[in-house]
Design a protein around this motif. Sequence first.
Motif, PDB file in Angstrom:
ATOM      1  N   ARG A 209       1.058  -1.051  -0.209  1.00  0.00           N
ATOM      2  CA  ARG A 209      -0.013  -0.041  -0.295  1.00  0.00           C
ATOM      3  C   ARG A 209       0.798   0.948  -0.339  1.00  0.00           C
ATOM      4  NH1 ARG A 209      -5.876  -1.454   2.357  1.00  0.00           N
ATOM      5  NH2 ARG A 209      -5.105  -4.114   3.263  1.00  0.00           N
ATOM      6  N   ILE A 210       0.417   2.335  -0.331  1.00  0.00           N
ATOM      7  CA  ILE A 210       0.907   3.426  -0.781  1.00  0.00           C
ATOM      8  C   ILE A 210       0.271   4.428   0.669  1.00  0.00           C
ATOM      9  CG2 ILE A 210       2.193   5.492  -1.828  1.00  0.00           C
ATOM     10  CD1 ILE A 210       2.723   3.341  -3.755  1.00  0.00           C
ATOM     11  N   ALA A 211       1.349   5.100   1.134  1.00  0.00           N
ATOM     12  CA  ALA A 211      -0.473   6.546   2.107  1.00  0.00           C
ATOM     13  C   ALA A 211       0.997   8.186   0.924  1.00  0.00           C
ATOM     14  CB  ALA A 211       0.330   6.447   2.690  1.00  0.00           C
ATOM     15  N   ILE A 212      -0.181   8.848   0.300  1.00  0.00           N
ATOM     16  CA  ILE A 212       1.237   9.566  -0.209  1.00  0.00           C
ATOM     17  C   ILE A 212       0.305  11.351   0.591  1.00  0.00           C
ATOM     18  CG2 ILE A 212       1.199  11.742  -2.528  1.00  0.00           C
ATOM     19  CD1 ILE A 212       0.861   9.148  -3.772  1.00  0.00           C
ATOM     20  N   PHE A 213       1.289  11.957   1.142  1.00  0.00           N
ATOM     21  CA  PHE A 213       1.058  13.338   2.311  1.00  0.00           C
ATOM     22  C   PHE A 213       1.202  14.431   0.888  1.00  0.00           C
ATOM     23  CE2 PHE A 213       1.428   9.501   4.734  1.00  0.00           C
ATOM     24  CZ  PHE A 213       1.263   9.917   5.753  1.00  0.00           C
ATOM     25  N   ASP A 214       0.263  15.068   1.810  1.00  0.00           N
ATOM     26  CA  ASP A 214       1.338  17.129   0.231  1.00  0.00           C
ATOM     27  C   ASP A 214       0.433  17.836   2.091  1.00  0.00           C
ATOM     28  OD1 ASP A 214       1.095  19.001  -0.686  1.00  0.00           O
ATOM     29  OD2 ASP A 214      -0.318  18.924  -1.910  1.00  0.00           O
ATOM     30  N   ALA A 215       1.708  18.555   2.569  1.00  0.00           N
ATOM     31  CA  ALA A 215       1.038  19.411   3.214  1.00  0.00           C
ATOM     32  C   ALA A 215       0.725  19.208   4.787  1.00  0.00           C
ATOM     33  CB  ALA A 215       0.772  20.407   2.495  1.00  0.00           C
ATOM     34  N   GLY A 216       1.136  17.648   4.875  1.00  0.00           N
ATOM     35  CA  GLY A 216       0.866  17.390   6.038  1.00  0.00           C
ATOM     36  C   GLY A 216      -0.835  16.673   6.137  1.00  0.00           C
ATOM     37  N   LYS A 217      -1.176  16.507   5.020  1.00  0.00           N
ATOM     38  CA  LYS A 217      -2.242  15.461   5.167  1.00  0.00           C
ATOM     39  C   LYS A 217      -2.338  14.610   3.943  1.00  0.00           C
ATOM     40  CE  LYS A 217      -4.943  19.230   4.619  1.00  0.00           C
ATOM     41  NZ  LYS A 217      -6.477  19.097   6.618  1.00  0.00           N
ATOM     42  N   LEU A 218      -2.596  13.404   4.577  1.00  0.00           N
ATOM     43  CA  LEU A 218      -2.800  12.457   3.389  1.00  0.00           C
ATOM     44  C   LEU A 218      -3.960  11.980   2.350  1.00  0.00           C
ATOM     45  CD1 LEU A 218      -1.780   9.288   3.398  1.00  0.00           C
ATOM     46  CD2 LEU A 218      -3.839   8.283   5.123  1.00  0.00           C
ATOM     47  N   VAL A 219      -3.385  12.207   1.447  1.00  0.00           N
ATOM     48  CA  VAL A 219      -3.954  12.458   0.270  1.00  0.00           C
ATOM     49  C   VAL A 219      -4.776  11.604  -0.702  1.00  0.00           C
ATOM     50  CG1 VAL A 219      -3.364  14.830   0.148  1.00  0.00           C
ATOM     51  CG2 VAL A 219      -2.898  12.536  -1.145  1.00  0.00           C
ATOM     52  N   GLN A 220      -3.798  10.355  -0.333  1.00  0.00           N
ATOM     53  CA  GLN A 220      -4.677   9.159  -0.730  1.00  0.00           C
ATOM     54  C   GLN A 220      -3.624   8.001  -0.436  1.00  0.00           C
ATOM     55  OE1 GLN A 220      -4.350   8.998  -5.420  1.00  0.00           O
ATOM     56  NE2 GLN A 220      -5.259   7.133  -5.556  1.00  0.00           N
ATOM     57  N   PHE A 221      -4.855   6.691   0.017  1.00  0.00           N
ATOM     58  CA  PHE A 221      -4.209   5.761   0.063  1.00  0.00           C
ATOM     59  C   PHE A 221      -5.544   4.170  -0.784  1.00  0.00           C
ATOM     60  CE2 PHE A 221      -2.249   3.142   3.672  1.00  0.00           C
ATOM     61  CZ  PHE A 221      -2.930   2.251   4.325  1.00  0.00           C
ATOM     62  N   ALA A 222      -3.567   3.780  -1.159  1.00  0.00           N
ATOM     63  CA  ALA A 222      -4.417   2.167  -1.744  1.00  0.00           C
ATOM     64  C   ALA A 222      -3.021   2.118  -2.594  1.00  0.00           C
ATOM     65  CB  ALA A 222      -5.033   3.500  -2.997  1.00  0.00           C
ATOM     66  N   SER A 223      -3.466   0.503  -2.982  1.00  0.00           N
ATOM     67  CA  SER A 223      -2.394  -0.004  -3.870  1.00  0.00           C
ATOM     68  C   SER A 223      -1.829   0.792  -4.690  1.00  0.00           C
ATOM     69  CB  SER A 223      -3.112  -1.200  -4.039  1.00  0.00           C
ATOM     70  OG  SER A 223      -3.954  -0.949  -5.910  1.00  0.00           O
ATOM     71  N   PRO A 224      -0.151   0.212  -5.131  1.00  0.00           N
ATOM     72  CA  PRO A 224       0.152   0.798  -6.263  1.00  0.00           C
ATOM     73  C   PRO A 224      -0.325   1.169  -6.877  1.00  0.00           C
ATOM     74  CG  PRO A 224       1.835  -0.271  -5.018  1.00  0.00           C
ATOM     75  CD  PRO A 224       0.126  -0.745  -4.418  1.00  0.00           C
ATOM     76  N   ASP A 225      -1.503   0.092  -7.042  1.00  0.00           N
ATOM     77  CA  ASP A 225      -1.567  -0.493  -8.694  1.00  0.00           C
ATOM     78  C   ASP A 225      -2.408   1.019  -9.272  1.00  0.00           C
ATOM     79  OD1 ASP A 225      -1.638  -1.590 -11.510  1.00  0.00           O
ATOM     80  OD2 ASP A 225      -3.839  -2.152 -11.093  1.00  0.00           O
ATOM     81  N   HIS A 226      -3.330   0.896  -8.108  1.00  0.00           N
ATOM     82  CA  HIS A 226      -4.510   1.771  -7.867  1.00  0.00           C
ATOM     83  C   HIS A 226      -4.109   2.969  -7.784  1.00  0.00           C
ATOM     84  CE1 HIS A 226      -8.995   2.661  -7.115  1.00  0.00           C
ATOM     85  NE2 HIS A 226      -8.708   3.620  -6.383  1.00  0.00           N
ATOM     86  N   VAL A 227      -2.810   3.443  -7.423  1.00  0.00           N
ATOM     87  CA  VAL A 227      -2.500   5.127  -6.930  1.00  0.00           C
ATOM     88  C   VAL A 227      -2.073   5.255  -8.172  1.00  0.00           C
ATOM     89  CG1 VAL A 227      -0.286   6.767  -6.187  1.00  0.00           C
ATOM     90  CG2 VAL A 227      -1.808   4.568  -4.782  1.00  0.00           C
ATOM     91  N   LEU A 228      -1.320   4.481  -8.899  1.00  0.00           N
ATOM     92  CA  LEU A 228      -0.471   4.694 -11.170  1.00  0.00           C
ATOM     93  C   LEU A 228      -2.506   4.858 -11.656  1.00  0.00           C
ATOM     94  CD1 LEU A 228       2.695   2.703 -10.679  1.00  0.00           C
ATOM     95  CD2 LEU A 228       2.257   4.560 -10.428  1.00  0.00           C
ATOM     96  N   ALA A 229      -2.674   4.097 -11.551  1.00  0.00           N
ATOM     97  CA  ALA A 229      -3.967   4.095 -12.387  1.00  0.00           C
ATOM     98  C   ALA A 229      -5.206   5.086 -12.452  1.00  0.00           C
ATOM     99  CB  ALA A 229      -4.647   2.761 -12.144  1.00  0.00           C
ATOM    100  N   HIS A 230      -5.112   5.649 -11.130  1.00  0.00           N
ATOM    101  CA  HIS A 230      -6.448   5.860 -10.671  1.00  0.00           C
ATOM    102  C   HIS A 230      -6.101   6.908  -9.174  1.00  0.00           C
ATOM    103  CE1 HIS A 230      -9.389   3.774 -12.307  1.00  0.00           C
ATOM    104  NE2 HIS A 230      -8.524   2.913 -11.340  1.00  0.00           N
ATOM    105  N   PRO A 231      -4.830   8.445 -10.038  1.00  0.00           N
ATOM    106  CA  PRO A 231      -4.301   9.519  -8.818  1.00  0.00           C
ATOM    107  C   PRO A 231      -6.067   9.792  -8.310  1.00  0.00           C
ATOM    108  CG  PRO A 231      -3.482   9.412 -10.941  1.00  0.00           C
ATOM    109  CD  PRO A 231      -4.908   8.716 -10.923  1.00  0.00           C
ATOM    110  N   ALA A 232      -5.419  10.638  -6.834  1.00  0.00           N
ATOM    111  CA  ALA A 232      -6.903  11.333  -6.666  1.00  0.00           C
ATOM    112  C   ALA A 232      -6.814  12.417  -6.524  1.00  0.00           C
ATOM    113  CB  ALA A 232      -6.942  11.174  -4.929  1.00  0.00           C
ATOM    114  N   ASN A 233      -5.874  13.092  -6.650  1.00  0.00           N
ATOM    115  CA  ASN A 233      -6.286  15.138  -7.448  1.00  0.00           C
ATOM    116  C   ASN A 233      -5.081  15.061  -8.803  1.00  0.00           C
ATOM    117  OD1 ASN A 233      -3.609  14.450  -5.970  1.00  0.00           O
ATOM    118  ND2 ASN A 233      -5.180  15.313  -3.800  1.00  0.00           N
ATOM    119  N   LYS A 234      -4.847  16.027  -9.309  1.00  0.00           N
ATOM    120  CA  LYS A 234      -3.650  16.632  -9.694  1.00  0.00           C
ATOM    121  C   LYS A 234      -2.191  16.236  -8.711  1.00  0.00           C
ATOM    122  CE  LYS A 234      -2.601  18.954 -13.572  1.00  0.00           C
ATOM    123  NZ  LYS A 234      -1.212  18.694 -13.382  1.00  0.00           N
TER     124      LYS A 234
END
Length: 396
Positions: A209-234
């Motif tokens: 699983r990958i947890a992507i952070f931006d400015a102190g916030k957790l913006v996406q938490f998903a499998s690597p394939d889901h993060v790559l195929a479906h980024p949560a935002n810009k």
Amino acid sequence: MIKLEHLTKIFHTQEGEVIAADHIDMEVPQGEICVLLGPSGCGKTTTLKMINRIVPATSGRVFIGGEDTSALDTITLRRNIGYVIQQIGLFPNMTIEENICVVPKLLGWDKARYLARAAELLAMVALEPRTFLKRYPRELSGGQQQRVGVIRALAADPPVMLLDEPFGAIDPINREIIQDEFLKMQQELKKTILFVSHDIDEAVKMADRIAIFDAGKLVQFASPDHVLAHPANKFVEDFVGSDRTLKRLRLVKVKDVMMASGPTVRPEDDLKHALRLMESRDHMAITMVDRNGRPIGSVYRSLALAKQGTCGDHHYGLRAIVNIDDDLRTVAALMFRHDTTWIPCVDDQGVFRGEVSQRGVTHYLGATYRRVEDAPEAHPHPATLESQENRSAHCD
């Protein structure tokens, strides 16, 4: 195994409050690797350090194995969590054996047990115990020190490990080697691991699983394939890169994409037999195997139309072969290198198990982006895609 509940850290500075981690909620199942990913200053390292209280949380709770760690004293908590930092942190005045045995000694292990543990762990990362146990850190290369740093965290067999960019200071070649060794260990040990990185390629390789952070916030938490195929935002889309579909090649195995058990011929088979098989499948070529089922060549339809005789007399050598457990990145590299659109697939014994084609890879990756309302038609088995839409896959 690890649950973060509204975990928050606020630093007070002369300029005012700085929210380093903002109500982080996350659960990591037992035995999985979760990579905390993001640019510098995004809050990932602060979040990691709040788990073992190197940084005290402002609010929120940390659960390990269902237990609220706020009820534990800091020393007990840390002794039950393996911790690895980028700078390695080996004690320079101690031998490698003494470094590995620090925590087991503190936990009261008997001497025979912790000495055996040190030798066992060194062997696990391909460092000969008789050679390295009595050496000091300065006598090891950077890559060797990094391996010792990782296994020292494993010495007391903790259920949880925290890794803060553990491979970041290693050169690319040794980093790949150490990552591979770490993943082999993880297959056996099944630790629950939180792993800080800023490298998307490392995260894709290492993480469940990958947890992507931006400015102190957790913006996406998903499998690597889901993060790559479906980024949560810009932000996530830019961070993972415009080549994110190519990065997905690392995540898919040949056996997930290949057309299993396609037709084959033997050297003694007549060309007309090979031609009938190819015409029945609308293929332009067919794999030739030996008596043990191992691929040894290919027979082309154009040759079978023009010639007479056996397949053994009129075949071409194979340009490449892949193992069913190879990833699609290996397939793509071989296809480009050898200018081919299909490759035979074999198992660990070298026996033919199917074929993977360029079109099959394309359809497999593309299925993720098709509309959900088209399911299940939008997500057929790869072999179905091969037979229905890729009848000309073998047209080298």
